[in-house]
Design an enzyme around this catalytic site. Structure first.
Site, short mmCIF file in Angstrom:
data_model
loop_
_atom_site.label_atom_id
_atom_site.label_comp_id
_atom_site.label_asym_id
_atom_site.label_seq_id
_atom_site.Cartn_x
_atom_site.Cartn_y
_atom_site.Cartn_z
N THR A 225 0.84 -1.21 0.00
CA THR A 225 0.00 0.00 0.00
C THR A 225 0.87 1.25 0.00
O THR A 225 0.62 2.18 -0.77
CB THR A 225 -0.94 -0.01 1.24
OG1 THR A 225 -1.73 -1.20 1.19
CG2 THR A 225 -1.84 1.20 1.26
N ASN B 1 -6.98 -10.24 -6.17
CA ASN B 1 -6.95 -10.85 -4.84
C ASN B 1 -8.23 -11.60 -4.49
O ASN B 1 -8.21 -12.51 -3.68
CB ASN B 1 -6.67 -9.78 -3.77
CG ASN B 1 -7.49 -8.54 -3.97
OD1 ASN B 1 -7.41 -7.90 -5.02
ND2 ASN B 1 -8.30 -8.19 -2.99
N HIS C 76 4.24 -10.04 3.19
CA HIS C 76 3.46 -11.02 3.97
C HIS C 76 2.59 -11.93 3.11
O HIS C 76 1.99 -12.87 3.61
CB HIS C 76 2.64 -10.32 5.07
CG HIS C 76 1.48 -9.50 4.58
ND1 HIS C 76 0.20 -9.97 4.62
CD2 HIS C 76 1.40 -8.25 4.08
CE1 HIS C 76 -0.63 -9.02 4.16
NE2 HIS C 76 0.08 -7.97 3.83
N THR D 102 14.65 4.83 9.42
CA THR D 102 15.54 3.68 9.63
C THR D 102 14.85 2.41 9.13
O THR D 102 13.68 2.17 9.41
CB THR D 102 15.87 3.55 11.14
OG1 THR D 102 16.47 4.79 11.54
CG2 THR D 102 16.84 2.41 11.40
N CYS E 7 -13.05 -5.62 4.69
CA CYS E 7 -13.91 -5.96 5.82
C CYS E 7 -13.51 -5.08 6.98
O CYS E 7 -12.35 -5.03 7.35
CB CYS E 7 -13.63 -7.43 6.15
SG CYS E 7 -14.60 -8.10 7.46
#
Ligand code: PLP
Length: 372
Positions: A73, A142, A192, A228, A316
Site C-alpha cells: 500500500t 486478490n 506477507h 531507519t 472488511c
C-alpha cells in the site's frame, strides 16, 4: 473438536519457519542500523542488500532498483503521488483505487478480465502526449485469482506512450514474474503474501524515471523512502523470496489439485453455486464463490463455527462485510454481498511447509457449504 483450517492465504501467509529462523538469527547479530558506519552498520547494510538481491532474483530484476517500504500500500502511494494522470482497472485493490483517486477506469468482462478493446479506444481518446500518464493494472486479482493479460496491457500502453504499474502483491510466489523481460515501469510487492512478516513491501522502479519521495528524512533507500529500515522485515522478505524462487519450478500442482477437488465437490453438492472467473486463467490457489440467497457474512460465520477460516475477499471492517466492487464490476451486482473466498497456500513449497490440508477436510468444507 475439529482441527482449525486456515484457507485465507490471500489475506496473509503464515510466517514461514525458515523466515522466522532467519529473523531470529538477524536479531542475534546485534543492534543493526544500516546508516551506522561501524561493524554493525555494515552488517545491517549487507543484510538489506542481500534481501534486495534475493527479491531481484525472484522477479528477474538485477538492477537493484528496489525501494523497501512498510507495505505494498505504501509503495503504491509513493508511486501514485508522482502522477496526476492515472488510469486504473475497475477491479484493482483499494490500495490502488483509493490512492489513485482516478476517474479513468477500465472495465472488465464477466470473467474478470480487463477489456483491452475499451482500453485501446480509451487511451486513444484521453492520453495527451505532453502529460505523463500512468496505467495501473494488477497482475492477479486478490478476490477471484484471475490473471490479467499484462503483456497485452503493456503493449497497448506503450503504443500510447503511457507508463505502466503492476500491483503484483497476489502474483508473487504464484506465477513467474520477469520484470526485465516485460516492458514494465513499476511493480509493487508485499512481503506477507509470501510468508514474510507483515510491515514490509517494495516498489520496483524503472531507473530512467525520476520519482519524488513521499516520506522525507534521513535519506535511506537512496533518498526515496526515509526512516531507519525495517531490517527484520527486510531480512524476512529476502528469505521468503529465496524460498519462493521460481514458483513454477517449485510447482503449484498440488495446490491446484486441492482447489479443483474442492471446486468439483461444491459443484456436485450445490450446483447453483456461482464460481467467479471460472472460465478465466486463474492462479491455482484461489476460488471465489457465492450462493444467490446467502449473504457472505452469514456464510463466513457458519464456516467459522465449523473451524474454517475463510474470507469474503472484499474489504472488511469492524466485522461487517462491505460490497465487493470486484464482483460488481464483473456484472454480478446482486451477488456483491454474497461472495466467499477460499485461498489455499500460494504454491506447493508453502503447502508442504504448512500442515497439509487433506481432501477429507475439504470434503467436510464442501458439505458445510452445501448445507448453508
Ligand atoms: N494489492 C493487492 C492485490 C493485495 O491483495 C493487497 C493486500 O491484500 C495489497 C495490494 C496491499 O498489500 P499490503 O498489505 O502490503 O499493503
Amino acid at each position: 473438536m475439529n482441527k482449525q483450517i486456515y484457507l485465507d492465504y490471500n489475506a496473509t501467509v503464515p510466517l514461514l519457519k525458515e523466515v522466522k529462523k532467519s529473523i531470529i538469527n538477524c536479531m542475534e547479530i546485534g543492534p543493526l542500523n544500516a546508516s551506522s558506519i561501524h561493524f554493525y552498520g555494515r552488517k545491517g547494510k549487507d543484510i538489506i542488500e542481500l534481501a534486495r538481491k534475493n527479491i531481484g532474483q525472484l522477479i528477474n530484476s538485477n538492477k537493484n532498483n528496489i525501494i523497501f517500504t512498510s507495505s505494498a500500500t505504501e509503495a503504491i502511494n509513493l508511486l501514485f503521488n508522482n502522477f496526476k494522470n492515472i488510469i486504473v482497472s475497475s477491479i484493482e485493490h483499494l490500495a490502488v483505487l483509493s490512492s489513485s483517486r482516478s476517474e479513468h477506469v477500465i472495465p472488465v468482462n464477466q470473467d474478470g478480465i480487463i477489456d483491452l478493446n475499451f482500453m485501446e479506444l480509451y487511451l486513444k481518446k484521453i492520453v495527451k502526449n505532453d502529460q505523463p500518464t500512468l496505467i495501473s493494472v494488477m497482475w492477479v486479482n486478490n478476490e477471484t485469482g484471475v490473471i490479467q493479460p499484462i503483456q497485452d496491457v503493456i503493449k497497448i500502453a506503450k503504443k500510447h506512450k503511457c507508463l505502466v504499474h503492476c500491483d503484483a502483491a497476489q502474483a508473487l510466489g504464484k506465477i513467474n514474474i520477469n520484470f526485465e523481460e516485460l516492458e514494465l515501469d513499476f511493480l509493487t510487492l508485499s512481503g506477507h503474501k509470501i510468508g514474510a512478516p507483515t510491515g514490509i513491501g517494495a516498489l520496483i522502479y524503472n531507473d530512467k524515471i525520476n520519482l519524488t519521495p513521499q516520506i522525507l528524512g534521513g535519506g535511506q533507500e537512496k533518498g526515496m523512502r526515509a526512516g531507519t529500515e525495517n531490517i527484520l522485515g527486510i531480512r524476512g522478505f529476502g528469505e521468503a523470496a529465496k524460498l519462493m524462487d521460481n514458483p513454477l519450478e517449485n510447482g503449484c500442482n498440488n495446490v491446484k489439485f486441492l482447489r479443483d477437488f474442492f471446486e468439483e465437490r461444491i459443484k456436485k453438492l450445490r450446483p447453483e453455486t456461482i464460481i467467479f472467473g471460472e472460465k478465466a486463467n486463474r492462479v491455482s490457489n484461489t476460488i471465489l464463490i457465492a450462493l444467490p440467497n446467502i449473504p457472505g457474512d452469514l456464510a463466513l460465520m457458519k464456516l467459522d463455527l465449523e473451524s474454517f477460516s475463510v474470507s469474503s475477499g472484499s474489504a472488511c471492517s469492524s466485522g461487517k462485510i462491505s460490497k465487493s466492487h470486484v464482483v460488481s464490476a464483473m456484472g454480478y451486482d446482486k451477488l456483491a454481498y454474497n461472495s466467499v473466498r477460499f485461498s489455499f497456500p500460494p504454491n506447493d513449497a508453502i503447502l508442504y511447509s504448512e500442515n497439509l490440508i487433506s481432501t477429507k477436510e475439504l470434503d467436510r468444507l464442501a458439505r458445510c457449504w452445501s448445507s448453508l
